[in-house]
Design a protein around this motif. Structure first.
Motif, PDB file in Angstrom:
ATOM      1  N   ASP A 186      -3.063   8.511  15.000  1.00  0.00           N
ATOM      2  CA  ASP A 186      -3.128   7.631  13.835  1.00  0.00           C
ATOM      3  C   ASP A 186      -4.512   7.031  13.606  1.00  0.00           C
ATOM      4  OD1 ASP A 186      -0.308   7.977  13.722  1.00  0.00           O
ATOM      5  OD2 ASP A 186      -0.072   6.393  15.216  1.00  0.00           O
ATOM      6  N   SER A 187      -5.473   7.387  14.441  1.00  0.00           N
ATOM      7  CA  SER A 187      -6.770   6.701  14.380  1.00  0.00           C
ATOM      8  C   SER A 187      -7.437   6.847  13.020  1.00  0.00           C
ATOM      9  CB  SER A 187      -7.695   7.234  15.480  1.00  0.00           C
ATOM     10  OG  SER A 187      -7.847   8.642  15.373  1.00  0.00           O
ATOM     11  N   GLY A 188      -7.378   8.030  12.418  1.00  0.00           N
ATOM     12  CA  GLY A 188      -8.011   8.222  11.111  1.00  0.00           C
ATOM     13  C   GLY A 188      -7.346   7.383  10.034  1.00  0.00           C
ATOM     14  N   TRP A 189      -6.005   7.369  10.031  1.00  0.00           N
ATOM     15  CA  TRP A 189      -5.275   6.581   9.033  1.00  0.00           C
ATOM     16  C   TRP A 189      -5.536   5.093   9.231  1.00  0.00           C
ATOM     17  CZ3 TRP A 189      -1.610   2.800   8.529  1.00  0.00           C
ATOM     18  CH2 TRP A 189      -0.934   2.716   7.306  1.00  0.00           C
ATOM     19  N   VAL A 190      -5.534   4.647  10.481  1.00  0.00           N
ATOM     20  CA  VAL A 190      -5.778   3.229  10.773  1.00  0.00           C
ATOM     21  C   VAL A 190      -7.198   2.839  10.382  1.00  0.00           C
ATOM     22  CG1 VAL A 190      -5.944   1.518  12.619  1.00  0.00           C
ATOM     23  CG2 VAL A 190      -4.052   3.151  12.605  1.00  0.00           C
ATOM     24  N   ARG A 191      -8.131   3.739  10.597  1.00  0.00           N
ATOM     25  CA  ARG A 191      -9.517   3.466  10.208  1.00  0.00           C
ATOM     26  C   ARG A 191      -9.626   3.275   8.701  1.00  0.00           C
ATOM     27  NH1 ARG A 191     -11.482   6.987  13.192  1.00  0.00           N
ATOM     28  NH2 ARG A 191     -11.485   8.734  11.723  1.00  0.00           N
ATOM     29  N   GLU A 192      -8.937   4.113   7.931  1.00  0.00           N
ATOM     30  CA  GLU A 192      -8.945   3.952   6.474  1.00  0.00           C
ATOM     31  C   GLU A 192      -8.254   2.659   6.065  1.00  0.00           C
ATOM     32  OE1 GLU A 192     -10.465   5.757   4.147  1.00  0.00           O
ATOM     33  OE2 GLU A 192     -11.388   6.805   5.849  1.00  0.00           O
ATOM     34  N   LEU A 193      -7.188   2.289   6.780  1.00  0.00           N
ATOM     35  CA  LEU A 193      -6.500   1.025   6.497  1.00  0.00           C
ATOM     36  C   LEU A 193      -7.450  -0.152   6.643  1.00  0.00           C
ATOM     37  CD1 LEU A 193      -3.971  -0.755   6.056  1.00  0.00           C
ATOM     38  CD2 LEU A 193      -3.532  -0.556   8.520  1.00  0.00           C
TER      39      LEU A 193
ATOM     40  N   SER B 294       7.364   8.012   4.740  1.00  0.00           N
ATOM     41  CA  SER B 294       7.179   6.679   4.153  1.00  0.00           C
ATOM     42  C   SER B 294       7.503   5.598   5.173  1.00  0.00           C
ATOM     43  CB  SER B 294       8.071   6.525   2.912  1.00  0.00           C
ATOM     44  OG  SER B 294       7.761   7.471   1.931  1.00  0.00           O
ATOM     45  N   TYR B 295       8.605   5.789   5.886  1.00  0.00           N
ATOM     46  CA  TYR B 295       9.011   4.793   6.889  1.00  0.00           C
ATOM     47  C   TYR B 295       7.937   4.642   7.968  1.00  0.00           C
ATOM     48  CZ  TYR B 295      11.770   2.242  10.303  1.00  0.00           C
ATOM     49  OH  TYR B 295      12.211   1.279  11.184  1.00  0.00           O
ATOM     50  N   ARG B 296       7.418   5.766   8.465  1.00  0.00           N
ATOM     51  CA  ARG B 296       6.430   5.672   9.552  1.00  0.00           C
ATOM     52  C   ARG B 296       5.126   5.061   9.072  1.00  0.00           C
ATOM     53  NH1 ARG B 296       7.179   4.047  13.570  1.00  0.00           N
ATOM     54  NH2 ARG B 296       8.959   5.445  13.704  1.00  0.00           N
ATOM     55  N   LEU B 297       4.678   5.403   7.877  1.00  0.00           N
ATOM     56  CA  LEU B 297       3.423   4.834   7.378  1.00  0.00           C
ATOM     57  C   LEU B 297       3.555   3.331   7.148  1.00  0.00           C
ATOM     58  CD1 LEU B 297       2.185   7.596   4.896  1.00  0.00           C
ATOM     59  CD2 LEU B 297       1.470   7.192   7.262  1.00  0.00           C
ATOM     60  N   LEU B 298       4.710   2.887   6.680  1.00  0.00           N
ATOM     61  CA  LEU B 298       4.930   1.442   6.537  1.00  0.00           C
ATOM     62  C   LEU B 298       4.929   0.766   7.899  1.00  0.00           C
ATOM     63  CD1 LEU B 298       7.692   1.303   3.771  1.00  0.00           C
ATOM     64  CD2 LEU B 298       5.341   0.477   3.580  1.00  0.00           C
TER      65      LEU B 298
ATOM     66  N   LEU C 222       3.300   1.738  10.536  1.00  0.00           N
ATOM     67  CA  LEU C 222       1.910   1.691  10.994  1.00  0.00           C
ATOM     68  C   LEU C 222       1.144   0.577  10.290  1.00  0.00           C
ATOM     69  CD1 LEU C 222       1.041   5.505  11.135  1.00  0.00           C
ATOM     70  CD2 LEU C 222       1.407   3.966  13.071  1.00  0.00           C
ATOM     71  N   ALA C 223       1.425   0.379   9.004  1.00  0.00           N
ATOM     72  CA  ALA C 223       0.762  -0.705   8.272  1.00  0.00           C
ATOM     73  C   ALA C 223       1.141  -2.062   8.844  1.00  0.00           C
ATOM     74  CB  ALA C 223       1.127  -0.633   6.790  1.00  0.00           C
ATOM     75  N   VAL C 224       2.414  -2.236   9.204  1.00  0.00           N
ATOM     76  CA  VAL C 224       2.853  -3.489   9.814  1.00  0.00           C
ATOM     77  C   VAL C 224       2.194  -3.694  11.169  1.00  0.00           C
ATOM     78  CG1 VAL C 224       4.847  -4.705  10.771  1.00  0.00           C
ATOM     79  CG2 VAL C 224       5.054  -3.508   8.590  1.00  0.00           C
ATOM     80  N   GLU C 225       2.108  -2.635  11.945  1.00  0.00           N
ATOM     81  CA  GLU C 225       1.582  -2.744  13.310  1.00  0.00           C
ATOM     82  C   GLU C 225       0.075  -2.944  13.349  1.00  0.00           C
ATOM     83  OE1 GLU C 225       1.441  -0.073  17.442  1.00  0.00           O
ATOM     84  OE2 GLU C 225       2.573   0.629  15.683  1.00  0.00           O
TER      85      GLU C 225
ATOM     86  N   LEU D 159      -1.027  -8.028   3.192  1.00  0.00           N
ATOM     87  CA  LEU D 159      -0.642  -6.621   3.258  1.00  0.00           C
ATOM     88  C   LEU D 159       0.483  -6.419   4.271  1.00  0.00           C
ATOM     89  CD1 LEU D 159      -2.771  -3.488   3.092  1.00  0.00           C
ATOM     90  CD2 LEU D 159      -1.378  -3.790   5.141  1.00  0.00           C
ATOM     91  N   VAL D 160       0.364  -7.039   5.441  1.00  0.00           N
ATOM     92  CA  VAL D 160       1.404  -6.920   6.462  1.00  0.00           C
ATOM     93  C   VAL D 160       2.729  -7.460   5.944  1.00  0.00           C
ATOM     94  CG1 VAL D 160       2.125  -7.703   8.756  1.00  0.00           C
ATOM     95  CG2 VAL D 160      -0.239  -6.975   8.378  1.00  0.00           C
ATOM     96  N   GLU D 161       2.670  -8.571   5.223  1.00  0.00           N
ATOM     97  CA  GLU D 161       3.892  -9.158   4.677  1.00  0.00           C
ATOM     98  C   GLU D 161       4.552  -8.220   3.666  1.00  0.00           C
ATOM     99  OE1 GLU D 161       5.385 -13.128   2.190  1.00  0.00           O
ATOM    100  OE2 GLU D 161       3.270 -12.890   2.750  1.00  0.00           O
ATOM    101  N   ARG D 162       3.757  -7.589   2.785  1.00  0.00           N
ATOM    102  CA  ARG D 162       4.326  -6.656   1.807  1.00  0.00           C
ATOM    103  C   ARG D 162       4.923  -5.434   2.514  1.00  0.00           C
ATOM    104  NH1 ARG D 162       2.570 -10.651  -0.048  1.00  0.00           N
ATOM    105  NH2 ARG D 162       1.682 -11.025  -2.120  1.00  0.00           N
ATOM    106  N   ALA D 163       4.215  -4.928   3.518  1.00  0.00           N
ATOM    107  CA  ALA D 163       4.728  -3.771   4.252  1.00  0.00           C
ATOM    108  C   ALA D 163       6.011  -4.123   4.995  1.00  0.00           C
ATOM    109  CB  ALA D 163       3.663  -3.259   5.224  1.00  0.00           C
ATOM    110  N   GLN D 164       6.076  -5.336   5.538  1.00  0.00           N
ATOM    111  CA  GLN D 164       7.293  -5.779   6.212  1.00  0.00           C
ATOM    112  C   GLN D 164       8.463  -5.873   5.245  1.00  0.00           C
ATOM    113  OE1 GLN D 164       5.846  -9.411   8.004  1.00  0.00           O
ATOM    114  NE2 GLN D 164       5.739  -8.485  10.043  1.00  0.00           N
ATOM    115  N   GLN D 165       8.210  -6.340   4.032  1.00  0.00           N
ATOM    116  CA  GLN D 165       9.272  -6.436   3.031  1.00  0.00           C
ATOM    117  C   GLN D 165       9.827  -5.051   2.690  1.00  0.00           C
ATOM    118  OE1 GLN D 165       7.284  -8.445  -0.169  1.00  0.00           O
ATOM    119  NE2 GLN D 165       7.512 -10.482   0.735  1.00  0.00           N
TER     120      GLN D 165
END
Length: 278
Positions: free
Chosen positions: A25-32, A163-167, A169-172, A179-185
């Motif tokens: 996930d390093s590339g995706w997290v880096r873009e985040l 979609s579930y996994r990317l959300l 990862l956004a929360v984590e 952003l974390v709050e929206r992803a958690q919702q």
């Protein structure tokens, strides 16, 4: 094809290292983090989620639309398998609990607290609370790593699973609180149905009456989190006793894991029957 993909994903997870190779996930997290730090998008969490979650799943959906009609869907099969394996949870739940189990079996509460915080990021004020938190961690990780993913894959395909996994990862990994709050919702909405189906599965393979009492007040509640509900239902179904130091406490973790395995078998049997009926 969905049931075949689910079986292949289990075989790959158990007997190959493909999961570790895919789940990087390093590339995706880096873009985040880059988008979170952007001056234009810092106050627009929905735009960040649209770029990092909606855009990838739309591209995946477009790819599947192109591949599905070709060769009776055989070209789409490896895409389904790879996406599902990627969408499963990160790490090995049981392996992560190994040092804690050893320390708890010895009755070394200080060592147990240290390895729990180090390995699974679980902490507590007392030994009893620590074991309860680890039990909740086991149930939650098993649910979000496996049950939620295969539910959405079987119901709506790889687009929903990704979609579930990317959300998740956004929360984590998200650093922007908005952003974390929206992803958690959004993730809470994804969790509402599968977590209740898993709790119902606990009732069927465990203590039905105890789970029914838990579910009676929480069945339609939107406010209770998935982690809280699965913790309550799992401990009730497995008839977990009050926390105890030593082998008895470790036995409670084994009982929860056996409950999860029985529930997984029930789900796969249900998927098989549904596939045959269709």
């Amino acid at each position: 094809m969905s049931f075949v993909v689910l079986l292949l994903a289990i075989l790959i997870e158990k007997f190959s290292a493909l999961r570790q190779r895919l789940q990087r996930d390093s590339g995706w997290v880096r873009e985040l983090h880059k988008l979170e730090a952007s001056t234009r998008l810092a106050n627009r969490p929905w735009w960040v989620l649209a770029i990092l979650v909606l855009l990838p799943v739309m591209l995946l959906g477009l790819l599947l639309v192109v591949l599905d009609p070709v060769a009776y869907g055989l070209l789409a099969l490896p895409v389904h398998v790879l996406v599902l394996v990627f969408s499963l949870g990160r790490g090995d739940v049981l392996a992560g609990l190994g040092p804690f189990r050893d320390a708890w079996r010895r009755g070394d509460l200080q060592a147990a607290a240290h390895v729990a915080q180090r390995d699974i990021d679980v902490c507590a004020d007392t030994g009893e609370q620590l074991l309860e938190n680890v039990q909740g961690h086991l149930l939650w990780q098993a649910y979000q790593s496996f049950f939620a993913v295969i539910f959405w894959y079987f119901l709506l395909g790889p687009v929903a699973a990704l979609s579930y996994r990317l959300l998740a990862l956004a929360v984590e990994h998200g650093k922007n609180p908005e952003l974390v709050e929206r992803a958690q919702q959004l993730r809470h909405a994804f969790d509402w149905l599968p977590v209740r189906l898993l709790a119902a599965s606990f009732a069927l393979v465990g203590n039905f009456a105890a789970v029914s009492r838990v579910m009676l007040h929480e069945l339609l509640s939107w406010d209770i989190s998935a982690a809280q509900l699965i913790d309550k239902a799992g401990c009730a179904a497995a008839e977990i006793p009050p926390p105890q130091t030593g082998p008895e406490g470790v036995s409670s973790l084994d009982a929860l894991w056996e409950l999860l395995l029985r529930s997984a078998l029930l789900w796969y049997a249900g998927f098989a029957v549904w596939t045959l009926l269709l």
